[in-house]
Structures are given as C-alpha cells and as structure tokens.
Scaffold this active site. Structure first.
Site, PDB file in Angstrom:
ATOM      1  N   GLY A 152       0.817  -1.212   0.000  1.00  0.00           N
ATOM      2  CA  GLY A 152       0.000   0.000   0.000  1.00  0.00           C
ATOM      3  C   GLY A 152       0.851   1.262   0.000  1.00  0.00           C
ATOM      4  N   GLU A 173      19.684  -4.430 -23.529  1.00  0.00           N
ATOM      5  CA  GLU A 173      20.089  -5.730 -24.131  1.00  0.00           C
ATOM      6  C   GLU A 173      18.981  -6.278 -25.036  1.00  0.00           C
ATOM      7  OE1 GLU A 173      22.783  -8.355 -22.753  1.00  0.00           O
ATOM      8  OE2 GLU A 173      23.682  -6.991 -21.294  1.00  0.00           O
TER       9      GLU A 173
HETATM   10  C1  LIG Z   1      19.809   2.913 -19.006  1.00  0.00           C
HETATM   11  C2  LIG Z   1      20.185   2.333 -20.317  1.00  0.00           C
HETATM   12  C3  LIG Z   1      21.397   1.674 -20.458  1.00  0.00           C
HETATM   13  C4  LIG Z   1      21.809   1.229 -21.705  1.00  0.00           C
HETATM   14  N1  LIG Z   1      23.063   0.684 -21.853  1.00  0.00           N
HETATM   15  C5  LIG Z   1      23.527   0.434 -23.112  1.00  0.00           C
HETATM   16  C6  LIG Z   1      24.887   0.050 -23.325  1.00  0.00           C
HETATM   17  O1  LIG Z   1      25.668  -0.114 -22.392  1.00  0.00           O
HETATM   18  N2  LIG Z   1      25.308  -0.133 -24.600  1.00  0.00           N
HETATM   19  C7  LIG Z   1      24.499   0.034 -25.673  1.00  0.00           C
HETATM   20  O2  LIG Z   1      24.953  -0.139 -26.801  1.00  0.00           O
HETATM   21  N3  LIG Z   1      23.185   0.383 -25.511  1.00  0.00           N
HETATM   22  C8  LIG Z   1      22.696   0.591 -24.262  1.00  0.00           C
HETATM   23  N4  LIG Z   1      21.388   0.973 -24.078  1.00  0.00           N
HETATM   24  C9  LIG Z   1      20.538   1.134 -25.234  1.00  0.00           C
HETATM   25  C10 LIG Z   1      19.445   0.079 -25.295  1.00  0.00           C
HETATM   26  O3  LIG Z   1      19.984  -1.149 -25.678  1.00  0.00           O
HETATM   27  C11 LIG Z   1      18.377   0.625 -26.256  1.00  0.00           C
HETATM   28  O4  LIG Z   1      17.698   1.660 -25.567  1.00  0.00           O
HETATM   29  C12 LIG Z   1      17.406  -0.450 -26.706  1.00  0.00           C
HETATM   30  O5  LIG Z   1      18.054  -1.377 -27.534  1.00  0.00           O
HETATM   31  C13 LIG Z   1      16.221   0.148 -27.460  1.00  0.00           C
HETATM   32  O6  LIG Z   1      16.616   1.083 -28.414  1.00  0.00           O
HETATM   33  P1  LIG Z   1      15.926   2.528 -28.441  1.00  0.00           P
HETATM   34  O7  LIG Z   1      15.970   3.069 -27.082  1.00  0.00           O
HETATM   35  O8  LIG Z   1      16.543   3.298 -29.535  1.00  0.00           O
HETATM   36  O9  LIG Z   1      14.397   2.218 -28.774  1.00  0.00           O
HETATM   37  P2  LIG Z   1      13.783   1.997 -30.220  1.00  0.00           P
HETATM   38  O10 LIG Z   1      14.553   0.996 -30.965  1.00  0.00           O
HETATM   39  O11 LIG Z   1      13.531   3.324 -30.858  1.00  0.00           O
HETATM   40  O12 LIG Z   1      12.385   1.335 -29.821  1.00  0.00           O
HETATM   41  C14 LIG Z   1      11.234   2.100 -29.445  1.00  0.00           C
HETATM   42  C15 LIG Z   1      10.086   1.108 -29.245  1.00  0.00           C
HETATM   43  O13 LIG Z   1       9.811   0.407 -30.477  1.00  0.00           O
HETATM   44  C16 LIG Z   1       9.862  -0.981 -30.242  1.00  0.00           C
HETATM   45  N5  LIG Z   1      10.420  -1.660 -31.414  1.00  0.00           N
HETATM   46  C17 LIG Z   1      11.503  -1.293 -32.136  1.00  0.00           C
HETATM   47  N6  LIG Z   1      11.743  -2.174 -33.105  1.00  0.00           N
HETATM   48  C18 LIG Z   1      10.798  -3.137 -32.992  1.00  0.00           C
HETATM   49  C19 LIG Z   1      10.491  -4.326 -33.719  1.00  0.00           C
HETATM   50  N7  LIG Z   1      11.218  -4.710 -34.770  1.00  0.00           N
HETATM   51  N8  LIG Z   1       9.415  -5.051 -33.339  1.00  0.00           N
HETATM   52  C20 LIG Z   1       8.655  -4.666 -32.276  1.00  0.00           C
HETATM   53  N9  LIG Z   1       8.894  -3.549 -31.560  1.00  0.00           N
HETATM   54  C21 LIG Z   1       9.959  -2.797 -31.906  1.00  0.00           C
HETATM   55  C22 LIG Z   1      10.760  -1.158 -29.033  1.00  0.00           C
HETATM   56  O14 LIG Z   1      10.532  -2.390 -28.374  1.00  0.00           O
HETATM   57  C23 LIG Z   1      10.374   0.055 -28.192  1.00  0.00           C
HETATM   58  O15 LIG Z   1       9.231  -0.258 -27.462  1.00  0.00           O
HETATM   59  C24 LIG Z   1      20.941   1.368 -22.829  1.00  0.00           C
HETATM   60  C25 LIG Z   1      19.699   1.973 -22.660  1.00  0.00           C
HETATM   61  C26 LIG Z   1      19.315   2.453 -21.441  1.00  0.00           C
HETATM   62  C27 LIG Z   1      17.967   3.134 -21.324  1.00  0.00           C
END
Ligand SMILES: Cc1cc2nc3c(=O)[nH]c(=O)nc-3n(C[C@H](O)[C@H](O)[C@H](O)COP(=O)(O)OP(=O)(O)OC[C@H]3O[C@@H](n4cnc5c(N)ncnc54)[C@H](O)[C@@H]3O)c2cc1C
Length: 380
Positions: A340, A364
């Site tokens: 709560g 990841e």
């Molecule tokens: C705190 C944090 C730490 C991180 N650390 C690292 C790191 O150390 N190294 C590194 O390289 N990256 C890192 N990242 C990046 C992370 O891996 C990406 O944020 C993630 O892969 C998603 O990419 P994006 O944020 O550009 O979202 P986008 O790719 O723009 O996605 C936006 C939305 O669309 C959806 N979407 C996109 N493509 C598809 C598909 N083909 N089918 C269905 N849905 C889809 C996604 O699931 C999401 O809901 C980190 C991110 C954060 C927030």
C-alpha cells in the site's frame, strides 16, 4: 534423471556473491540510488574479493565462469540492486566480444590492464538513430595505413565516462553498409572522444550512461576485434551469452521484492488479522512465488543449454530475458501494491525495485525485440 540442485562449487558461488551483496550492495543501494553516482568503492571491493570479470578465463585473471555460474552470480547482485550489479556486469558485456573473437595477445594486454587498474569497460553499440535496429548504425571506422579513423555518435552507453576501455561498433566500409559493421576495443581516453552528457533516469540509478561523440579518433589497427565485417555477428553472439545474466539479475530483483513484501504483509494487521489471510493478498504472493520459480527454471535451462551446447542459444536466452524481466516488472509492482502507501514510500526499497525492473525490459534488446528473436526462431 533431471537434477535441479546445485553442486558444491555452484553453492559456493552463490554463498560468496550473496555474502558480498549483503556486506556491500544492500547497505549502500539507497544511497547510490539517491546520488546517481558510480559506486567505485563497491567495484574496487569486487576486484579485491575477485567477484568481477566472472566470465574471463582463470589463466587471464578472471573466475572462468560458464554461463550458468555467471547467472548464479548475477542473480545475487540483482537481489541487492540491479543498478549496482550492472555497474559490474556491464564490464562483462563490454569484454565479451574480446573474449569471443580477440587474439590471445589482445586478451592478455586488455584483461591484464583491466585487472591491474581495477577498471570497468563500456559496450557502445546503440546510436541516436540505431537502437533496436542495429543495422542502422552510422558510425564509421575507416582504415588509413596502420590506423582506423573513428567518427560517429553513441547513445545510452553504460559505464562510458568511467570506463578504461570501450568496445565500439562501427562501419569499416560505409558503402557496404551493415555488412561492414566491425568491432573495436579502444582506450576511453583516446583524443577525439567526448562524453557529451550523463543520462538522468528513473531506475538503476547507480549505473551511469553517456552519449559519446567520436571525432576523427585515431585508433591503432590492432584495436579491431576479429575481422572487418564480423561486427554484427559478434554483437549478436555477445547478447546470446549475456541475456541470461540480465534475466538472472531480474529474478534476483523480483525475489528481493517478493521476500520484503511478504515479510511486511505477515505483520500488517487490518480488520483484526494479518493481511496475508486475505486471498486478494495471499494469491498475489502465490503468483509472485510461482512466476519467480518459473523464470528461474527458464534461465537455468537457457544457461545449461548454452554450456552444454545442446540447443539454439539465441532462442532460449531471448526467451529467458523477456520472460524473467516481465516477471520482475509484475512482481515488483505487486510488492508495492501489497504494501500500500508504505510500498510507495522511499522508506522501503520496493519502489526502487519497481523502478529498476522497468529498465531490464528495455536494455540488451527490448522485450519486443527479444520476442522477435524467439518468433523468428520458432517459425523458421
Ligand atoms: C539505461 C540504459 C542503459 C543502456 N546501456 C547500453 C549500453 O551499455 N550499450 C548500448 O549499446 N546500448 C545501451 N542501451 C541502449 C538500449 O539497448 C536501447 O535503448 C534499446 O536497444 C532500445 O533502443 P531505443 O531506445 O533506440 O528504442 P527503439 O529501438 O527506438 O524502440 C522504441 C520502441 O519500439 C519498439 N520496437 C523497435 N523495433 C521493434 C520491432 N522490430 N518489433 C517490435 N517492436 C519494436 C521497441 O521495443 C520500443 O518499445 C541502454 C539503454 C538504457 C535506457
């Protein structure tokens, strides 16, 4: 006969990591969440007690853990704090490409220096216009004589501004597009590298992320990991190994929230009885316990399959990542609900666990992207 029990060596790993988590991570997790600062004291202690770089081979200074053993360790870190845990585990992510594809000479040099300096590393794949779509990467590393010239931008890179080494993915021949994606391991202090800004974020606040700019960065030719054009494969093979770790840490987080809220609920009296006599609460706890168990079994199977090389690694590691992190989101949310108003208060750690759980569904590979990996595998 299938055996779900841990052997003596595996139990020792759990006990060692549990003990470290109890002494170092749990007492400091709220402080680092509040400060959003990198927990150097904990990382150095992890080096002193040899519980970092678990997957690096023993002869190169690591613990030589297989994927199952690494998952056991990550679950214990996650039980304490997934934010602090990722400060340690992000180095494993960053060094896995080297572990998979570097020469023995490269490994000796890099691991030797990392261990001597008690350093951390970063894995730089994501770019402003290339998140889920890794093939959209635009950074370039063009060969000029005995050097590559690196240009581009990375975003959300964990450990970036505290790293000794950065593993960077860039195109070695932009005309060939993503087929020329290549992996490099470079010193973070190389001229031309700028850490643009630190991300301010919702959860796992002990870990730090930066946007990075590369402007005409000259890197030695022997920074290349594997061969030119192998970058995409190296990145995907890395995730196949590390996604079970993210899943295991999420299970630790869920277990922690479940135990905390269960203990609290047993002592919370409403209508003259502990609230655990109410089915609305006890069934929630039953679902939490069941889902944690199911997620753990999937992680264990994925890790076991990897270590024994009997099954498709991508499918099981992706399944375990999205299932366990979705379970962690539900369990931590229910832990807040069971408690709560107290659950929503910063006097208790469950609100933090809920914020932390959200991020595990995003990095990841988002859980949608991991579902894509599974659907492609089962439909091919
Ligand atoms: C705190 C944090 C730490 C991180 N650390 C690292 C790191 O150390 N190294 C590194 O390289 N990256 C890192 N990242 C990046 C992370 O891996 C990406 O944020 C993630 O892969 C998603 O990419 P994006 O944020 O550009 O979202 P986008 O790719 O723009 O996605 C936006 C939305 O669309 C959806 N979407 C996109 N493509 C598809 C598909 N083909 N089918 C269905 N849905 C889809 C996604 O699931 C999401 O809901 C980190 C991110 C954060 C927030």
């Amino acid at each position: 006969m299938v055996d779900f029990s841990l052997d003596k060596h595996q139990q020792e790993i759990v006990e060692k990591y549990r003990d470290f988590t109890k002494r170092w991570i749990i007492p400091n997790r709220m402080k680092y969440d509040e400060l959003a600062e990198f927990p150097w004291d904990i990382v150095k202690a992890a080096y002193d007690e040899k519980i970092i770089n678990g997957a690096i081979p023993k002869e190169l200074g690591g613990n030589g853990f297989n994927i199952f053993e690494s998952a056991l360790a990550s679950e214990e870190f996650g039980y304490g704090c997934t934010g602090i845990g990722i400060c340690i585990d992000a180095t494993t992510l960053a060094l896995t490409p080297t572990f998979l594809s570097a020469t023995e000479e490269q490994k000796k040099k890099i691991y030797g220096e990392m261990i001597e300096k008690k350093a951390v590393a970063a894995y730089a794949l994501t770019e402003p216009d290339a998140g889920s779509d890794v093939q959209g990467i635009k950074s370039t590393a063009i060969k000029h004589g005995d050097k590559y010239i690196l240009n581009g931008q990375k975003r959300f890179i964990t450990n970036a501004d505290v790293a000794e080494y950065i593993t960077v993915f860039a195109l070695s021949d932009p005309e060939r597009g993503s087929r020329s994606l290549s992996a490099f391991i470079i010193k973070a202090n190389t001229p031309g590298i700028t850490m643009v800004s630190r991300m301010d974020k919702m959860g796992q606040r002990a870990s730090v992320q930066n946007e990075i700019k590369f402007e005409n960065v000259e890197i030695p030719a022997d920074s290349l990991i594997g061969r030119e054009g192998e970058g995409f494969l190296i990145a995907m093979r890395t995730f196949d190994r590390t996604r079970t770790g993210v899943a295991a840490a999420a299970i630790g987080n869920a277990r922690s929230a479940y135990e905390y809220s269960k203990k609290w609920a047993k002592n919370r009296i409403q209508f003259g009885h502990p609230i655990t006599v109410l089915e609305g609460v006890s069934f929630m706890l039953a679902d939490m316990a069941t889902e944690i168990e199911a997620a753990k079994m999937l992680v264990w199977e994925a890790a076991w399959a990897f270590d024994t090389k009997q099954r498709s690694m991508s499918k099981l590691s992706a399944m375990s990542k999205y299932f366990a992190t979705d379970v962690a989101m539900r369990v931590t949310t229910n832990a807040v609900q069971i408690m709560g108003g107290e659950g929503y208060s910063k006097e208790h750690p469950v609100e933090k666990m809920m914020r932390d759980a959200k991020l595990s569904q995003i990095y990841e590979g988002t859980n949608q992207v991991n579902r894509l990996v599974v659907s492609k595998n089962i439909l091919k």
